[in-house]
Design a protein around this motif. Structure first.
Motif, PDB file in Angstrom:
ATOM      1  N   ALA A  73       0.847  -1.187   0.000  1.00  0.00           N
ATOM      2  CA  ALA A  73       0.000   0.000   0.000  1.00  0.00           C
ATOM      3  C   ALA A  73       0.886   1.241   0.000  1.00  0.00           C
ATOM      4  N   HIS A  74       0.369   2.329  -0.536  1.00  0.00           N
ATOM      5  CA  HIS A  74       1.113   3.579  -0.586  1.00  0.00           C
ATOM      6  C   HIS A  74       1.551   4.005   0.812  1.00  0.00           C
ATOM      7  N   HIS A  75       2.825   4.368   0.936  1.00  0.00           N
ATOM      8  CA  HIS A  75       3.373   4.857   2.208  1.00  0.00           C
ATOM      9  C   HIS A  75       2.916   6.300   2.410  1.00  0.00           C
ATOM     10  N   ARG A  76       2.026   6.485   3.324  1.00  0.00           N
ATOM     11  CA  ARG A  76       1.462   7.808   3.553  1.00  0.00           C
ATOM     12  C   ARG A  76       2.356   8.613   4.493  1.00  0.00           C
ATOM     13  N   THR A  77       2.771   9.769   4.048  1.00  0.00           N
ATOM     14  CA  THR A  77       3.546  10.683   4.896  1.00  0.00           C
ATOM     15  C   THR A  77       2.750  11.930   5.248  1.00  0.00           C
ATOM     16  N   HIS A  78       1.807  12.297   4.390  1.00  0.00           N
ATOM     17  CA  HIS A  78       0.928  13.440   4.644  1.00  0.00           C
ATOM     18  C   HIS A  78      -0.514  12.994   4.448  1.00  0.00           C
ATOM     19  N   ASP A  79      -1.382  13.501   5.297  1.00  0.00           N
ATOM     20  CA  ASP A  79      -2.805  13.199   5.225  1.00  0.00           C
ATOM     21  C   ASP A  79      -3.498  14.324   4.469  1.00  0.00           C
ATOM     22  N   PHE A 108       2.743  11.377  10.779  1.00  0.00           N
ATOM     23  CA  PHE A 108       3.424  11.113  12.055  1.00  0.00           C
ATOM     24  C   PHE A 108       4.708  11.924  12.188  1.00  0.00           C
ATOM     25  N   HIS A 109       5.617  11.757  11.220  1.00  0.00           N
ATOM     26  CA  HIS A 109       6.904  12.406  11.329  1.00  0.00           C
ATOM     27  C   HIS A 109       6.818  13.863  10.885  1.00  0.00           C
ATOM     28  N   PRO A 110       7.557  14.752  11.541  1.00  0.00           N
ATOM     29  CA  PRO A 110       7.621  16.131  11.080  1.00  0.00           C
ATOM     30  C   PRO A 110       8.116  16.185   9.629  1.00  0.00           C
ATOM     31  N   SER A 111       7.641  17.159   8.871  1.00  0.00           N
ATOM     32  CA  SER A 111       7.995  17.210   7.461  1.00  0.00           C
ATOM     33  C   SER A 111       7.940  18.633   6.939  1.00  0.00           C
ATOM     34  N   THR A 148       8.439  22.291  -1.378  1.00  0.00           N
ATOM     35  CA  THR A 148       9.098  22.647  -0.126  1.00  0.00           C
ATOM     36  C   THR A 148       8.191  23.605   0.640  1.00  0.00           C
ATOM     37  N   LEU A 149       7.763  23.198   1.817  1.00  0.00           N
ATOM     38  CA  LEU A 149       6.823  23.999   2.602  1.00  0.00           C
ATOM     39  C   LEU A 149       7.529  25.181   3.249  1.00  0.00           C
ATOM     40  N   ASP A 150       6.744  26.119   3.751  1.00  0.00           N
ATOM     41  CA  ASP A 150       7.327  27.342   4.331  1.00  0.00           C
ATOM     42  C   ASP A 150       8.038  27.080   5.648  1.00  0.00           C
ATOM     43  N   ARG A 151       7.723  25.942   6.285  1.00  0.00           N
ATOM     44  CA  ARG A 151       8.416  25.524   7.503  1.00  0.00           C
ATOM     45  C   ARG A 151       8.140  24.042   7.733  1.00  0.00           C
ATOM     46  N   GLU A 152       8.746  23.508   8.753  1.00  0.00           N
ATOM     47  CA  GLU A 152       8.479  22.124   9.105  1.00  0.00           C
ATOM     48  C   GLU A 152       7.163  22.042   9.891  1.00  0.00           C
ATOM     49  N   TYR A 153       6.335  21.077   9.500  1.00  0.00           N
ATOM     50  CA  TYR A 153       5.066  20.867  10.180  1.00  0.00           C
ATOM     51  C   TYR A 153       5.101  19.538  10.916  1.00  0.00           C
ATOM     52  N   LYS A 154       4.427  19.516  12.083  1.00  0.00           N
ATOM     53  CA  LYS A 154       4.399  18.326  12.915  1.00  0.00           C
ATOM     54  C   LYS A 154       3.021  17.682  12.879  1.00  0.00           C
ATOM     55  N   LYS A 155       2.961  16.442  13.338  1.00  0.00           N
ATOM     56  CA  LYS A 155       1.689  15.750  13.442  1.00  0.00           C
ATOM     57  C   LYS A 155       0.694  16.611  14.212  1.00  0.00           C
ATOM     58  N   GLY A 156      -0.505  16.715  13.668  1.00  0.00           N
ATOM     59  CA  GLY A 156      -1.530  17.525  14.304  1.00  0.00           C
ATOM     60  C   GLY A 156      -1.599  18.938  13.774  1.00  0.00           C
ATOM     61  N   GLU A 157      -0.553  19.387  13.085  1.00  0.00           N
ATOM     62  CA  GLU A 157      -0.561  20.702  12.456  1.00  0.00           C
ATOM     63  C   GLU A 157      -1.006  20.561  10.999  1.00  0.00           C
ATOM     64  N   SER A 158      -1.853  21.451  10.559  1.00  0.00           N
ATOM     65  CA  SER A 158      -2.284  21.410   9.164  1.00  0.00           C
ATOM     66  C   SER A 158      -1.760  22.635   8.432  1.00  0.00           C
TER      67      SER A 158
END
Length: 877
Positions: A73-79, A108-111, A148-158
């Motif tokens: 299955a596709h490895h999901r990194t972003h929801d 899960f992981h910051p990205s 490339t996002l404007d900053r690193e986002y963590k789980k729970g941040e949209s």
């Protein structure tokens, strides 16, 4: 989705047989031997040869250097949480002018980077919600954009992305199920194709919606959506969810706002645009039920999409889960690249669905497809396979819904007759290719999943599970499965656990052999009676190649019919060995033994019964399958006596139409007086089309004295198929009357009628009718296309050189047109092939034969559909 398995059914019927009764070879037999350490085994003269053989096999065994293929299955990194699309369309350039606003969050992981699927795009900008430009790279084989996002986002941040783009859907292939993968299709976009309507529609499955909007185009992704569609005011739009509002714009366009508050997979997003009439049915539990009808078809909406509201109630009750979505809409579009697609709340069908109530009375395919796509709204849309390897969790259930609906609406006989066809399609596909697991983890291409395994076998396996557990446990388990997994992606273990948690039974054995292993059992059955005992020997003869089990574990009932009684003595057995004999004590020889009286097991059989046993089977066994097989096997016997005659006579009066039809077809040239009277009665007015058509054909071939009267009566029937057969029969006995009737029918737009007219015109050799053919063959489809183009070819042979040259060109163009119907391509190519073969036999000039050969080779080189390629291999060089 319902797909080109329609064509697979044709191929299975015309070019293969689903029955394999071969005996097992030595290589098929299980090896009962414990292999010990060869270094410590005592060598004796008796074991020396065995040791040599084993050492040789071990030496020859290739030790792999790579891991086996596993389609994860596709490895999901972003929801992907929400998608808003603002879309306009450049018809002339076939472009989508879009603005996508996507809300996402790390799993899960910051990205600080997100990758989206976006095939064939031109990006104008990618920004944050506040308007900050973001860096991105685009391209590569997968056509993905890395942002490339404007900053690193963590789980729970949209975070929110705003993407301005132009999408240019580009044709780059297709599959047997989906003949083009553009994702979004412009139909007659510049108005250059005569009176064909201008339309836009989408086809997302498998991962083609990313050709018209950027997304994470995987089945284990899920989001809510908003869709703003700006179109010329003359057009109607359809999308998922509810139509919130419509706004007229100053430039003469209109913007429709569609909103879906419930999450679903991106491949289920849809758009349809065109000049459609909206037919509103009564709401179902307060939810709109609408039919979007091409101009000219609105009066036939409920015939084209039969029993829609009734099915919504039936499937809600059956699953214990009320239809969960805000509306139910259905639409048929032009030039559709698949059979139908279960886009959430808005199902798309091909134009083959169109027909008047009179035309559709002869078919049940419409209601089966309506059921299929609707059931997907529980199994596929509400609960979605997490990977394409698990596709049968979508398609197997949708396939089985057809059986469930037929059983409810038309009775068990109709449902079992449908299941016979589904199993035949699966057996035929295995005969033409190699079996694979239902959960197929090492496919070469995800499009291969859309085959008779995921569909036909998947439905048959669910039927077996239902038969084993019983209705109460089966449907309670489905309710739990849906409840536990609603609005989420699943794999097969979650289905198994729902059944286990409901029933308390370990079902790993069932799921392992039917979902995770390949193939099906082939059973050689023999019965005997001696000393007050019935013996039943079951031998499993299937090859163990391709991960097919040597031994299937089969819980099965056996019915013993004794002393002429129609009430059987039932015994439950478990087949758990390669060869196994069961013994049942009884004071008399059974009239017949029925193995698996529910006919639930997906297996091929070698089971010989005497004429008397088959006659008893027809007489006392209640299942449609038993009656069907009795007639079929009696017809295959070289000789028959009074028992066969009596059985055929009874079959002509059977309550189910397919048995009456088969009986007419298998009765020989010398029916009894009673049989002939029954056939005449069927020809004059059977309530079902199929046996009446068969009886008319019988009377014609037998040159029966009542055939003309029966044919004239048939011309007054409601069924076009009966009218067409009556016209054909009349043409053989009274050509003048048939010609007059043909003239009266020429304006009827019906395939059966057109094929019958074509045969009459070809037989008369009237080349002035060639324009009639040239009009009809451009829209010919389905099995009727073969007869129509065959008649066209026969008439062409009587034409001038110029007409023949033009006709060959027409047939060649039809065969080459990959955007056209596969049936039409097959019919055109077959006509060219048959023409060439006739010229060869007649000793025609080589240049005439070569002209046809060149056309056939061009078609073979251009063909993309695997089943047609296989057929064309038989057409030589």
């Amino acid at each position: 989705m319902r797909n080109s398995l329609f064509l697979l059914g044709l191929v299975a019927t015309l070019f293969s047989t689903a029955c394999n009764t071969s005996k097992p070879t030595v290589a098929d037999q299980p090896v009962a031997m414990e292999v010990r350490n060869l270094d410590t085994m005592t060598i004796t003269p008796e074991t020396n040869g065995v040791i040599d053989d084993l050492e040789g096999l071990l030496a020859e065994a290739e030790i792999p250097n790579e891991l086996p293929v596993y389609r994860a299955a596709h490895h999901r990194t972003h929801d992907l949480l929400h998608t808003r699309l603002d879309l306009r369309f450049n018809w002339a350039e076939e472009q989508v002018i879009g603005k996508a606003t996507l809300q996402l969050s790390p799993i899960f992981h910051p990205s600080q980077e997100v990758v989206l699927d976006a095939k064939g795009f031109e990006f104008k900008s990618i920004k944050t919600a506040s308007g900050q430009d973001l860096k991105y790279t685009y391209g590569g084989e997968k056509q993905q954009v890395s942002i490339t996002l404007d900053r690193e986002y963590k789980k729970g941040e949209s975070y929110t992305l705003v993407i301005d783009y132009t999408a240019i859907p580009a044709e780059s292939g297709g599959s047997e199920a989906i003949t083009s993968d553009k994702g979004l299709f412009f139909i007659n976009p510049r108005g250059e194709e005569g009176d064909k309507p201008r339309q836009i529609w989408t086809q997302g499955e498998t991962e083609n919606n990313s050709r018209w909007f950027p997304t994470i185009d995987k089945p284990n992704e899920r989001c809510t959506q908003e869709m703003y569609l700006t179109v010329d005011d003359q057009y109607v739009t359809l999308s998922n969810g509810s139509l919130v509002n419509q706004t007229k714009n100053a430039d003469g366009t209109r913007t429709d706002y569609w909103k879906m508050d419930l999450p679903h997979a991106p491949y289920l997003f849809m758009v349809a645009i065109g000049e459609f009439d909206i037919v509103k049915d009564e709401p179902w539990n307060g939810k709109p039920v609408n039919y979007y009808m091409e101009k000219g078809w609105k009066d036939h909406a409920k015939a084209i999409y039969p029993h829609t509201r009734e099915m919504l109630s039936f499937f809600s009750e059956l699953t214990g889960t009320e239809y969960p979505w805000p509306k139910y809409s259905q639409i048929a579009v032009r030039d559709y690249v698949s059979g139908a697609m279960e886009n959430t709340t808005a199902v798309i069908f091909g134009e083959f669905m169109h027909g008047t109530a009179r035309e559709l009375m002869d078919v049940d395919i419409n209601e089966k497809i309506v059921a299929h796509e609707m059931f997907h709204h529980w199994f596929g849309d509400y609960v979605t396979c997490e990977s394409w390897s698990n596709l049968t969790l979508n398609e197997g259930f949708a396939n089985y819904s057809e059986y469930l609906w037929m059983e409810k609406k038309h009775g068990r006989d109709a449902a079992d007759h449908h299941m016979l066809g589904e199993r035949s399609g699966y057996f035929g596909s295995v005969q033409r290719g190699e079996p694979h697991e239902l959960i197929w983890l090492d496919y070469d291409d995800k499009e291969q999943m859309f085959d008779a395994h995921s569909y036909n076998k998947g439905g048959s396996v669910l039927h077996m599970l239902r038969a084993y557990l019983g209705d109460a446990a089966f449907f309670a388990s489905l309710e739990r499965y849906l409840s536990d997994n609603k609005y989420s992606a699943v794999e097969v273990d979650e289905l198994r656990m729902a059944f286990e948690d409901t029933t308390g039974e370990d079902l790993n054995w069932f799921f392992d052999q039917w979902f995770l292993k390949a193939g099906h059992p082939k059973l050689a059955l023999t019965t005997g009676y001696a000393d007050g005992k019935v013996t039943l020997t079951v031998e499993q003869t299937q090859s163990t190649d391709n991960n097919v089990p040597a031994i299937f574990r089969l819980p099965v009932d056996v019915d013993l019919y004794l002393n002429g009684s129609s009430t059987p003595r039932r015994e439950r057995i478990w087949v758990e060995q390669r060869t196994q004999t069961f013994t049942f004590e009884t004071s008399v020889r059974p009239d017949v033994v029925i193995f698996d009286p529910q006919h639930a097991i997906l297996a091929q059989y070698d089971y010989t019964k005497s004429e008397e046993e088959l006659a008893a089977q027809f007489r006392v066994a209640p299942s449609l399958v038993d009656r069907y097989l009795a007639i079929q096997r009696l017809a295959n016997q070289d000789e028959g006596g009074s028992a066969r005659t009596a059985t055929y006579t009874a079959a002509l009066q059977d309550p189910f139409y397919a048995i009456r039809e088969m009986a007419v077809e298998v009765i020989g040239e010398e029916p009894t007086a009673e049989q002939l009277a029954l056939i005449r009665k069927i020809a004059q007015g059977d309530p079902h089309t199929a046996p009446r058509v068969a009886a008319l054909e019988f009377l014609a071939l037998a040159e029966d004295e009542t055939r003309q009267a029966a044919a004239e009566l048939a011309l007054q029937a409601q069924s076009y198929a009966v009218v067409a057969k009556g016209l054909e029969v009349l043409a053989n006995v009274n050509p003048t009357a048939a010609a007059k009737a043909a003239t009266d029918l020429e304006q009827v737009e019906n395939d059966d009628i057109q094929v019958a007219l074509a045969a009459i015109y070809a037989g008369a050799g009237d080349v002035s009718k060639l324009p009639f053919f040239e009009k009809q063959i451009k829209k010919a489809d389905g099995y009727g296309a073969i007869g129509l183009l065959e008649s066209y070819r026969i008439l062409l042979e009587k034409g001038s050189d110029a007409q023949i040259t033009a006709g060959i060109k027409t047939l060649t163009e039809l065969g080459l047109n990959q955007a056209g119907s596969p049936w039409r391509r097959l019919a055109a190519t077959k006509a060219l092939h048959d023409w060439r073969e006739e010229l060869k036999e007649a000793g025609a000039p080589a240049d005439q034969i070569a002209t046809l050969g060149t056309a056939i080779q061009q078609i073979k080189a251009a063909e993309t559909l695997a089943d047609l390629k296989e057929i064309y291999q038989g057409y030589g060089n």
